[in-house]
Design an enzyme around this catalytic site. Structure first.
Site, PDB file in Angstrom:
ATOM      1  N   ASP A 295       0.877  -1.173   0.000  1.00 15.53           N
ATOM      2  CA  ASP A 295       0.000   0.000   0.000  1.00 15.53           C
ATOM      3  C   ASP A 295       0.913   1.221   0.000  1.00 15.53           C
ATOM      4  O   ASP A 295       1.841   1.298   0.809  1.00 15.53           O
ATOM      5  CB  ASP A 295      -0.881  -0.028   1.254  1.00 15.53           C
ATOM      6  CG  ASP A 295      -1.989   1.002   1.241  1.00 15.53           C
ATOM      7  OD1 ASP A 295      -1.725   2.160   0.856  1.00 15.53           O
ATOM      8  OD2 ASP A 295      -3.116   0.663   1.643  1.00 15.53           O
TER       9      ASP A 295
ATOM     10  N   GLY B  89     -13.305  -2.695   1.416  1.00 15.06           N
ATOM     11  CA  GLY B  89     -13.845  -2.690   0.067  1.00 15.06           C
ATOM     12  C   GLY B  89     -14.702  -1.516  -0.348  1.00 15.06           C
ATOM     13  O   GLY B  89     -15.409  -1.608  -1.343  1.00 15.06           O
TER      14      GLY B  89
ATOM     15  N   HIS C 275     -10.043  -6.577  -2.253  1.00 15.04           N
ATOM     16  CA  HIS C 275      -8.687  -6.522  -1.726  1.00 15.04           C
ATOM     17  C   HIS C 275      -8.689  -6.824  -0.235  1.00 15.04           C
ATOM     18  O   HIS C 275      -9.598  -6.460   0.484  1.00 15.04           O
ATOM     19  CB  HIS C 275      -7.990  -5.189  -2.007  1.00 15.04           C
ATOM     20  CG  HIS C 275      -8.703  -3.972  -1.553  1.00 15.04           C
ATOM     21  ND1 HIS C 275      -9.861  -3.509  -2.152  1.00 15.04           N
ATOM     22  CD2 HIS C 275      -8.426  -3.105  -0.558  1.00 15.04           C
ATOM     23  CE1 HIS C 275     -10.257  -2.405  -1.542  1.00 15.04           C
ATOM     24  NE2 HIS C 275      -9.414  -2.139  -0.566  1.00 15.04           N
TER      25      HIS C 275
ATOM     26  N   HIS D   1      -6.420  -6.369   3.150  1.00 12.19           N
ATOM     27  CA  HIS D   1      -5.319  -5.641   3.778  1.00 12.19           C
ATOM     28  C   HIS D   1      -4.599  -6.585   4.727  1.00 12.19           C
ATOM     29  O   HIS D   1      -5.234  -7.214   5.576  1.00 12.19           O
ATOM     30  CB  HIS D   1      -5.843  -4.462   4.616  1.00 12.19           C
ATOM     31  CG  HIS D   1      -6.526  -3.396   3.832  1.00 12.19           C
ATOM     32  ND1 HIS D   1      -5.879  -2.255   3.404  1.00 12.19           N
ATOM     33  CD2 HIS D   1      -7.809  -3.278   3.416  1.00 12.19           C
ATOM     34  CE1 HIS D   1      -6.733  -1.480   2.767  1.00 12.19           C
ATOM     35  NE2 HIS D   1      -7.917  -2.083   2.754  1.00 12.19           N
TER      36      HIS D   1
END
Length: 130
Positions: free
Chosen positions: A29, A86, A93, A95
Site C-alpha cells: 500500500d 472494500g 482486496h 489488507h
C-alpha cells in the site's frame, strides 16, 4: 472503467509487488497504516469479496496466508492483521497489516508517507521471506 488495481495488474500503474501468481497479486500500500502494509487482490476485477466464486475466494485466502507468513518474518510485529473493507476501491482486496497494537489497524489514523526507496526496500525484504 478499470479500477486502480486493474491498472496495476495491467502494468499501467507501477507498484511494489511482493508476490504474484496467475490469479492473484500482492503489493505494498503506498499510503500504509504501518510499514509493510500489503494489499492482496485477485487479478480479475470483482467489486465485492462475497461475489467471488468459491474456488477464487479460497485461492485468494490461501495466497493471503502465504504472503502474511512472509510478511511477519520480514517486518517485526506481533501479528499480521487482516481487514476486508472494500469501499474505497471497487476491486476485492485484503489488507495485511503488521500489528504490534490494536491501533495499528485503525483506518482513521493518519497514514504513513514512505519514499519509493523505502517501499522498494520493504518489498524486497518481504519477497526474500516468501
Amino acid at each position: 472503467m478499470a479500477s486502480i488495481f486493474s491498472k496495476i495488474v495491467a502494468g499501467e500503474i507501477p507498484a511494489h509487488i511482493v508476490a504474484e501468481t496467475t490469479e492473484f497479486l500482492a503489493f505494498l500500500d503506498v499510503s500504509p497504516l504501518t510499514t509493510g502494509h500489503v494489499l492482496v487482490i485477485p487479478k480479475k476485477e470483482i467489486d465485492y469479496i462475497f461475489d467471488m466464486d468459491e474456488e477464487s475466494y479460497f485461492g485468494l485466502t490461501l495466497f493471503a496466508k502465504i504472503v502474511a507468513t512472509g510478511l511477519k518474518k520480514a517486518v517485526p510485529c506481533i501479528k499480521v492483521g487482516v481487514a476486508v473493507i472494500g469501499l474505497e476501491v471497487p476491486h476485492v482486496h485484503i489488507h495485511l497489516i503488521p500489528m504490534n497494537t490494536v491501533s495499528d489497524m485503525n483506518f482513521s489514523k493518519p497514514k504513513l508517507s514512505p519514499t519509493q526507496e523505502e517501499l522498494a526496500e520493504t518489498a524486497a525484504q518481504i519477497k526474500a521471506q516468501l
